[in-house]
Design a protein around this motif. Structure first.
Motif, PDB file in Angstrom:
ATOM      1  N   PHE A  24      49.567  41.781  49.399  1.00 56.42           N
ATOM      2  CA  PHE A  24      50.700  40.903  49.098  1.00 56.42           C
ATOM      3  C   PHE A  24      52.002  41.694  49.087  1.00 56.42           C
ATOM      4  O   PHE A  24      52.981  41.320  49.747  1.00 56.42           O
ATOM      5  CB  PHE A  24      50.473  40.202  47.757  1.00 56.42           C
ATOM      6  CG  PHE A  24      51.681  39.499  47.224  1.00 56.42           C
ATOM      7  CD1 PHE A  24      52.128  38.319  47.818  1.00 56.42           C
ATOM      8  CD2 PHE A  24      52.377  39.994  46.136  1.00 56.42           C
ATOM      9  CE1 PHE A  24      53.248  37.663  47.334  1.00 56.42           C
ATOM     10  CE2 PHE A  24      53.493  39.349  45.640  1.00 56.42           C
ATOM     11  CZ  PHE A  24      53.930  38.181  46.234  1.00 56.42           C
ATOM     12  N   ILE A  25      52.007  42.792  48.360  1.00 53.21           N
ATOM     13  CA  ILE A  25      53.219  43.619  48.271  1.00 53.21           C
ATOM     14  C   ILE A  25      53.575  44.180  49.643  1.00 53.21           C
ATOM     15  O   ILE A  25      54.740  44.194  50.040  1.00 53.21           O
ATOM     16  CB  ILE A  25      53.034  44.739  47.222  1.00 53.21           C
ATOM     17  CG1 ILE A  25      52.963  44.123  45.821  1.00 53.21           C
ATOM     18  CG2 ILE A  25      54.146  45.770  47.306  1.00 53.21           C
ATOM     19  CD1 ILE A  25      52.507  45.073  44.737  1.00 53.21           C
ATOM     20  N   GLY A  26      52.570  44.622  50.392  1.00 53.20           N
ATOM     21  CA  GLY A  26      52.816  45.173  51.725  1.00 53.20           C
ATOM     22  C   GLY A  26      53.466  44.167  52.663  1.00 53.20           C
ATOM     23  O   GLY A  26      54.438  44.491  53.356  1.00 53.20           O
ATOM     24  N   PHE A  27      52.965  42.939  52.686  1.00 53.36           N
ATOM     25  CA  PHE A  27      53.550  41.932  53.566  1.00 53.36           C
ATOM     26  C   PHE A  27      54.920  41.473  53.085  1.00 53.36           C
ATOM     27  O   PHE A  27      55.790  41.136  53.895  1.00 53.36           O
ATOM     28  CB  PHE A  27      52.600  40.746  53.756  1.00 53.36           C
ATOM     29  CG  PHE A  27      51.460  41.050  54.677  1.00 53.36           C
ATOM     30  CD1 PHE A  27      51.685  41.416  55.999  1.00 53.36           C
ATOM     31  CD2 PHE A  27      50.154  40.976  54.239  1.00 53.36           C
ATOM     32  CE1 PHE A  27      50.635  41.715  56.853  1.00 53.36           C
ATOM     33  CE2 PHE A  27      49.095  41.257  55.082  1.00 53.36           C
ATOM     34  CZ  PHE A  27      49.335  41.630  56.389  1.00 53.36           C
ATOM     35  N   MET A  28      55.136  41.457  51.772  1.00 51.50           N
ATOM     36  CA  MET A  28      56.478  41.132  51.260  1.00 51.50           C
ATOM     37  C   MET A  28      57.475  42.216  51.659  1.00 51.50           C
ATOM     38  O   MET A  28      58.605  41.918  52.060  1.00 51.50           O
ATOM     39  CB  MET A  28      56.452  40.957  49.737  1.00 51.50           C
ATOM     40  CG  MET A  28      55.759  39.695  49.275  1.00 51.50           C
ATOM     41  SD  MET A  28      56.531  38.178  49.862  1.00 51.50           S
ATOM     42  CE  MET A  28      58.060  38.196  48.950  1.00 51.50           C
ATOM     43  N   VAL A  29      57.059  43.468  51.553  1.00 43.80           N
ATOM     44  CA  VAL A  29      57.919  44.581  51.969  1.00 43.80           C
ATOM     45  C   VAL A  29      58.201  44.480  53.466  1.00 43.80           C
ATOM     46  O   VAL A  29      59.344  44.673  53.908  1.00 43.80           O
ATOM     47  CB  VAL A  29      57.270  45.942  51.606  1.00 43.80           C
ATOM     48  CG1 VAL A  29      57.967  47.097  52.301  1.00 43.80           C
ATOM     49  CG2 VAL A  29      57.273  46.139  50.102  1.00 43.80           C
ATOM     50  N   TRP A  86      47.862  36.022  50.720  1.00 40.09           N
ATOM     51  CA  TRP A  86      47.358  37.012  49.763  1.00 40.09           C
ATOM     52  C   TRP A  86      47.738  36.648  48.332  1.00 40.09           C
ATOM     53  O   TRP A  86      46.979  36.925  47.397  1.00 40.09           O
ATOM     54  CB  TRP A  86      47.812  38.417  50.128  1.00 40.09           C
ATOM     55  CG  TRP A  86      47.014  38.952  51.264  1.00 40.09           C
ATOM     56  CD1 TRP A  86      47.402  39.116  52.559  1.00 40.09           C
ATOM     57  CD2 TRP A  86      45.643  39.349  51.220  1.00 40.09           C
ATOM     58  NE1 TRP A  86      46.364  39.594  53.319  1.00 40.09           N
ATOM     59  CE2 TRP A  86      45.274  39.751  52.523  1.00 40.09           C
ATOM     60  CE3 TRP A  86      44.690  39.411  50.216  1.00 40.09           C
ATOM     61  CZ2 TRP A  86      44.006  40.199  52.834  1.00 40.09           C
ATOM     62  CZ3 TRP A  86      43.418  39.864  50.523  1.00 40.09           C
ATOM     63  CH2 TRP A  86      43.084  40.254  51.815  1.00 40.09           C
ATOM     64  N   PHE A  87      48.885  36.003  48.149  1.00 41.02           N
ATOM     65  CA  PHE A  87      49.266  35.519  46.821  1.00 41.02           C
ATOM     66  C   PHE A  87      48.254  34.477  46.335  1.00 41.02           C
ATOM     67  O   PHE A  87      47.819  34.516  45.185  1.00 41.02           O
ATOM     68  CB  PHE A  87      50.682  34.933  46.864  1.00 41.02           C
ATOM     69  CG  PHE A  87      51.092  34.281  45.579  1.00 41.02           C
ATOM     70  CD1 PHE A  87      51.467  35.053  44.490  1.00 41.02           C
ATOM     71  CD2 PHE A  87      51.102  32.897  45.450  1.00 41.02           C
ATOM     72  CE1 PHE A  87      51.839  34.466  43.300  1.00 41.02           C
ATOM     73  CE2 PHE A  87      51.472  32.303  44.271  1.00 41.02           C
ATOM     74  CZ  PHE A  87      51.844  33.079  43.188  1.00 41.02           C
ATOM     75  N   LEU A  88      47.885  33.555  47.223  1.00 42.92           N
ATOM     76  CA  LEU A  88      46.897  32.543  46.849  1.00 42.92           C
ATOM     77  C   LEU A  88      45.538  33.174  46.559  1.00 42.92           C
ATOM     78  O   LEU A  88      44.829  32.746  45.642  1.00 42.92           O
ATOM     79  CB  LEU A  88      46.782  31.489  47.950  1.00 42.92           C
ATOM     80  CG  LEU A  88      48.012  30.601  48.151  1.00 42.92           C
ATOM     81  CD1 LEU A  88      47.843  29.719  49.383  1.00 42.92           C
ATOM     82  CD2 LEU A  88      48.273  29.758  46.915  1.00 42.92           C
ATOM     83  N   VAL A  89      45.172  34.195  47.331  1.00 48.12           N
ATOM     84  CA  VAL A  89      43.920  34.913  47.069  1.00 48.12           C
ATOM     85  C   VAL A  89      43.970  35.572  45.688  1.00 48.12           C
ATOM     86  O   VAL A  89      42.998  35.510  44.923  1.00 48.12           O
ATOM     87  CB  VAL A  89      43.637  35.960  48.176  1.00 48.12           C
ATOM     88  CG1 VAL A  89      42.484  36.887  47.782  1.00 48.12           C
ATOM     89  CG2 VAL A  89      43.341  35.273  49.504  1.00 48.12           C
ATOM     90  N   MET A  90      45.109  36.160  45.353  1.00 48.87           N
ATOM     91  CA  MET A  90      45.265  36.774  44.018  1.00 48.87           C
ATOM     92  C   MET A  90      45.084  35.728  42.928  1.00 48.87           C
ATOM     93  O   MET A  90      44.438  35.992  41.908  1.00 48.87           O
ATOM     94  CB  MET A  90      46.651  37.411  43.862  1.00 48.87           C
ATOM     95  CG  MET A  90      46.841  38.675  44.630  1.00 48.87           C
ATOM     96  SD  MET A  90      48.497  39.406  44.522  1.00 48.87           S
ATOM     97  CE  MET A  90      49.507  38.226  43.733  1.00 48.87           C
ATOM     98  N   LYS A  91      45.661  34.546  43.126  1.00 50.49           N
ATOM     99  CA  LYS A  91      45.539  33.475  42.136  1.00 50.49           C
ATOM    100  C   LYS A  91      44.069  33.071  41.965  1.00 50.49           C
ATOM    101  O   LYS A  91      43.619  32.852  40.850  1.00 50.49           O
ATOM    102  CB  LYS A  91      46.376  32.263  42.548  1.00 50.49           C
ATOM    103  CG  LYS A  91      47.866  32.509  42.603  1.00 50.49           C
ATOM    104  CD  LYS A  91      48.483  32.608  41.252  1.00 50.49           C
ATOM    105  CE  LYS A  91      48.684  31.216  40.705  1.00 50.49           C
ATOM    106  NZ  LYS A  91      49.286  31.188  39.401  1.00 50.49           N
TER     107      LYS A  91
END
Length: 178
Positions: A24-29, A86-91
């Motif tokens: 998630f962080i990687g794709f946001m970056v 990936w955010f949804l996967v984290m949730k």
């Protein structure tokens, strides 16, 4: 966080949650860096030679600022859609309870992931069509983003969400009969 870390499965899910955070962080970056490098290239034309991930779209910018902008837009949108998946996967991983895994929230998030992956496929196909057109117009290849994988993943996740929904139905039927 409801993941039980006592079992092997719980430990694996906790590790996958960490991996999901990293992705998630990687794709946001990646999305943010593409936006930043695009803005820098608008101020300094030489910036188009040194975009994020060593992309060089200087010739494309010289050919057409409009097509340059559209191509960058597609790349940013793809990165942000991947981050959202990936955010949804984290949730899902943070909400899952191994003693009672079949919940409507999990099934609905899985279904949402399937839809977002389908949208990602549509954006990827659009980007590929635009890149193909650019290659014919300029003679330079500007993209080779894989497309079919998103559609395959969308279908797979959607099927899993439907299995989860059926599991919820069976679970609720069993609770009513006890």
């Amino acid at each position: 966080m409801e993941i039980e870390t006592k079992t092997r499965t719980g430990k694996i899910l906790k590790l996958l949650n960490i991996v999901a955070w990293i992705a998630f962080i990687g794709f946001m970056v990646e999305g943010g860096a593409m936006i930043t490098s695009f803005l820098v290239s608008c101020i300094s034309p030489e910036g188009a030679k040194h975009l994020y991930k060593e992309l060089n779209f200087y010739d494309l910018k010289q050919f057409s600022f409009w097509h340059y902008t559209v191509h960058i837009y597609f790349l940013v949108l793809l990165a942000l859609l991947k981050a959202y998946v990936w955010f949804l996967v984290m949730k899902i991983l943070s909400d899952i309870n191994l003693t009672n895994p079949f919940k409507w929230e999990v099934a609905n998030r899985l279904e949402k992931i399937g839809y977002v992956l389908f949208i990602t496929w549509l954006v990827s196909v659009s980007n590929g069509a635009h890149a193909d057109w650019l290659q014919k117009a300029t003679g330079v290849q500007y993209g080779n983003e894989p497309m079919g994988e998103y559609l395959f993943m969308a279908g797979l996740v959607f099927i899993i969400s439907q299995v989860f929904k059926r599991g919820i139905e069976i679970q609720s039927e069993n609770e009513l009969t006890v």
